[in-house]
Design a protein around this motif. Structure first.
Motif, PDB file in Angstrom:
ATOM      1  N   LEU A   1       8.420   2.151 -18.096  1.00  0.00           N
ATOM      2  CA  LEU A   1       8.605   1.668 -16.727  1.00  0.00           C
ATOM      3  C   LEU A   1       9.252   2.773 -15.912  1.00  0.00           C
ATOM      4  N   PHE A   2       8.609   3.122 -14.800  1.00  0.00           N
ATOM      5  CA  PHE A   2       9.176   4.056 -13.836  1.00  0.00           C
ATOM      6  C   PHE A   2       9.750   3.193 -12.716  1.00  0.00           C
ATOM      7  N   LEU A   3      11.044   3.335 -12.455  1.00  0.00           N
ATOM      8  CA  LEU A   3      11.723   2.465 -11.507  1.00  0.00           C
ATOM      9  C   LEU A   3      12.264   3.253 -10.323  1.00  0.00           C
ATOM     10  N   ALA A   4      12.079   2.697  -9.136  1.00  0.00           N
ATOM     11  CA  ALA A   4      12.756   3.177  -7.934  1.00  0.00           C
ATOM     12  C   ALA A   4      13.595   2.005  -7.442  1.00  0.00           C
TER      13      ALA A   4
ATOM     14  N   ILE B   1       2.851   2.195  -1.330  1.00  0.00           N
ATOM     15  CA  ILE B   1       3.409   3.062  -2.374  1.00  0.00           C
ATOM     16  C   ILE B   1       2.348   4.111  -2.690  1.00  0.00           C
ATOM     17  N   SER B   2       2.767   5.362  -2.696  1.00  0.00           N
ATOM     18  CA  SER B   2       1.860   6.445  -3.071  1.00  0.00           C
ATOM     19  C   SER B   2       2.437   7.153  -4.287  1.00  0.00           C
ATOM     20  N   ILE B   3       1.615   7.311  -5.315  1.00  0.00           N
ATOM     21  CA  ILE B   3       2.026   7.996  -6.537  1.00  0.00           C
ATOM     22  C   ILE B   3       1.042   9.144  -6.746  1.00  0.00           C
ATOM     23  N   GLN B   4       1.537  10.359  -6.717  1.00  0.00           N
ATOM     24  CA  GLN B   4       0.685  11.534  -6.924  1.00  0.00           C
ATOM     25  C   GLN B   4       1.161  12.288  -8.165  1.00  0.00           C
ATOM     26  N   PRO B   5       0.299  12.855  -8.978  1.00  0.00           N
ATOM     27  CA  PRO B   5      -1.154  12.702  -8.912  1.00  0.00           C
ATOM     28  C   PRO B   5      -1.582  11.295  -9.325  1.00  0.00           C
ATOM     29  N   GLU B   6      -2.715  10.855  -8.784  1.00  0.00           N
ATOM     30  CA  GLU B   6      -3.277   9.578  -9.204  1.00  0.00           C
ATOM     31  C   GLU B   6      -4.031   9.790 -10.507  1.00  0.00           C
ATOM     32  N   GLY B   7      -4.083   8.751 -11.303  1.00  0.00           N
ATOM     33  CA  GLY B   7      -4.838   8.842 -12.550  1.00  0.00           C
ATOM     34  C   GLY B   7      -4.037   9.540 -13.640  1.00  0.00           C
ATOM     35  N   PRO B   8      -4.608   9.633 -14.838  1.00  0.00           N
ATOM     36  CA  PRO B   8      -3.896  10.226 -15.968  1.00  0.00           C
ATOM     37  C   PRO B   8      -3.600  11.703 -15.722  1.00  0.00           C
ATOM     38  N   CYS B   9      -2.416  12.141 -16.128  1.00  0.00           N
ATOM     39  CA  CYS B   9      -2.028  13.542 -16.009  1.00  0.00           C
ATOM     40  C   CYS B   9      -1.026  13.829 -17.122  1.00  0.00           C
ATOM     41  N   PRO B  10      -0.771  15.109 -17.427  1.00  0.00           N
ATOM     42  CA  PRO B  10       0.229  15.407 -18.457  1.00  0.00           C
ATOM     43  C   PRO B  10       1.575  14.779 -18.107  1.00  0.00           C
ATOM     44  N   ILE B  11       2.294  14.321 -19.127  1.00  0.00           N
ATOM     45  CA  ILE B  11       3.534  13.572 -18.870  1.00  0.00           C
ATOM     46  C   ILE B  11       4.567  14.424 -18.157  1.00  0.00           C
ATOM     47  N   ASP B  12       4.497  15.760 -18.328  1.00  0.00           N
ATOM     48  CA  ASP B  12       5.503  16.600 -17.686  1.00  0.00           C
ATOM     49  C   ASP B  12       5.043  17.147 -16.333  1.00  0.00           C
ATOM     50  N   ALA B  13       3.912  16.641 -15.813  1.00  0.00           N
ATOM     51  CA  ALA B  13       3.463  17.060 -14.478  1.00  0.00           C
ATOM     52  C   ALA B  13       4.419  16.511 -13.423  1.00  0.00           C
ATOM     53  N   GLU B  14       4.580  17.271 -12.340  1.00  0.00           N
ATOM     54  CA  GLU B  14       5.430  16.794 -11.254  1.00  0.00           C
ATOM     55  C   GLU B  14       4.842  15.516 -10.671  1.00  0.00           C
ATOM     56  N   LEU B  15       5.710  14.559 -10.371  1.00  0.00           N
ATOM     57  CA  LEU B  15       5.283  13.301  -9.773  1.00  0.00           C
ATOM     58  C   LEU B  15       5.838  13.236  -8.359  1.00  0.00           C
ATOM     59  N   LYS B  16       4.969  12.898  -7.428  1.00  0.00           N
ATOM     60  CA  LYS B  16       5.421  12.706  -6.046  1.00  0.00           C
ATOM     61  C   LYS B  16       5.297  11.229  -5.719  1.00  0.00           C
ATOM     62  N   LEU B  17       6.401  10.656  -5.301  1.00  0.00           N
ATOM     63  CA  LEU B  17       6.455   9.229  -4.991  1.00  0.00           C
ATOM     64  C   LEU B  17       6.775   9.058  -3.513  1.00  0.00           C
ATOM     65  N   ALA B  18       6.052   8.167  -2.851  1.00  0.00           N
ATOM     66  CA  ALA B  18       6.366   7.811  -1.467  1.00  0.00           C
ATOM     67  C   ALA B  18       6.303   6.295  -1.346  1.00  0.00           C
ATOM     68  N   ILE B  19       7.340   5.727  -0.742  1.00  0.00           N
ATOM     69  CA  ILE B  19       7.402   4.275  -0.547  1.00  0.00           C
ATOM     70  C   ILE B  19       7.661   4.013   0.938  1.00  0.00           C
ATOM     71  N   ASP B  20       6.755   3.278   1.565  1.00  0.00           N
ATOM     72  CA  ASP B  20       6.962   2.818   2.937  1.00  0.00           C
ATOM     73  C   ASP B  20       7.544   1.415   2.866  1.00  0.00           C
ATOM     74  N   TYR B  21       8.643   1.200   3.577  1.00  0.00           N
ATOM     75  CA  TYR B  21       9.278  -0.116   3.505  1.00  0.00           C
ATOM     76  C   TYR B  21       9.995  -0.414   4.815  1.00  0.00           C
ATOM     77  N   ALA B  22      10.287  -1.688   4.988  1.00  0.00           N
ATOM     78  CA  ALA B  22      11.023  -2.141   6.167  1.00  0.00           C
ATOM     79  C   ALA B  22      12.165  -3.030   5.695  1.00  0.00           C
ATOM     80  N   ILE B  23      13.303  -2.915   6.376  1.00  0.00           N
ATOM     81  CA  ILE B  23      14.434  -3.807   6.078  1.00  0.00           C
ATOM     82  C   ILE B  23      14.784  -4.583   7.350  1.00  0.00           C
ATOM     83  N   ASP B  24      15.186  -5.840   7.139  1.00  0.00           N
ATOM     84  CA  ASP B  24      15.447  -6.693   8.308  1.00  0.00           C
ATOM     85  C   ASP B  24      16.922  -6.692   8.707  1.00  0.00           C
ATOM     86  N   GLY B  25      17.691  -5.804   8.123  1.00  0.00           N
ATOM     87  CA  GLY B  25      19.099  -5.664   8.500  1.00  0.00           C
ATOM     88  C   GLY B  25      19.601  -4.319   8.023  1.00  0.00           C
TER      89      GLY B  25
END
Length: 139
Positions: free
Chosen positions: A102-105, A17-41
């Motif tokens: 809570l930020f949920l994906a 999981i990658s969350i950019q920017p890392e660390g504290p930032c203004p709440i209205d800053a753009e957030l970039k989320l990347a999730i690497d995952y695998a599914i077995d079906g």
């Protein structure tokens, strides 16, 4: 013959999981989320939904941060990336926002929830600016 047994939903394994920017930032800053995952079906009607939940005393605010188009996903490795322009909290009172959220994906197949990735979000004020810190659950 009775009802057919429920089919088992594929299992999802999140590898990164990658969350950019890392660390504290203004709440209205753009957030970039990347999730690497695998599914077995395969998933027939897969979509990701993003939400932010701000809990305040007796009320829970659920903010919809968008979702992907529905598409089939084959078994194997996948990468989900999404940018969120802000957390949609500008309309909420500061007292509501200034809590742990809570930020949920959430990955769905049709109406079935396949996996929920929960990222605890700390909100604090620094020099008059409301800051957020999204914690990576894999770290």
């Amino acid at each position: 013959s009775g009802p057919s047994p429920p089919t088992m939903a594929p299992t999802v394994q999140v590898s990164a999981i990658s969350i950019q920017p890392e660390g504290p930032c203004p709440i209205d800053a753009e957030l970039k989320l990347a999730i690497d995952y695998a599914i077995d079906g395969p998933l027939t009607n897969a979509r990701w939904e993003l939400r932010y939940i701000a809990d305040h005393a007796h009320k829970r605010h659920v903010i919809d941060l968008g979702k992907t188009d529905v598409s089939p996903l084959a078994a194997g490795e996948h990468n989900f990336t999404r940018s969120v322009s802000d957390f949609g909290v500008s309309g909420l009172k500061k007292s509501v926002v200034m809590n742990v959220g809570l930020f949920l994906a959430v990955l769905f197949d049709g109406d079935e929830e396949v996996i929920q990735v929960s990222m605890v979000t700390q909100v604090m004020e620094k020099d008059g600016t409301i800051m957020r810190l999204v914690l990576n659950p894999l770290e």
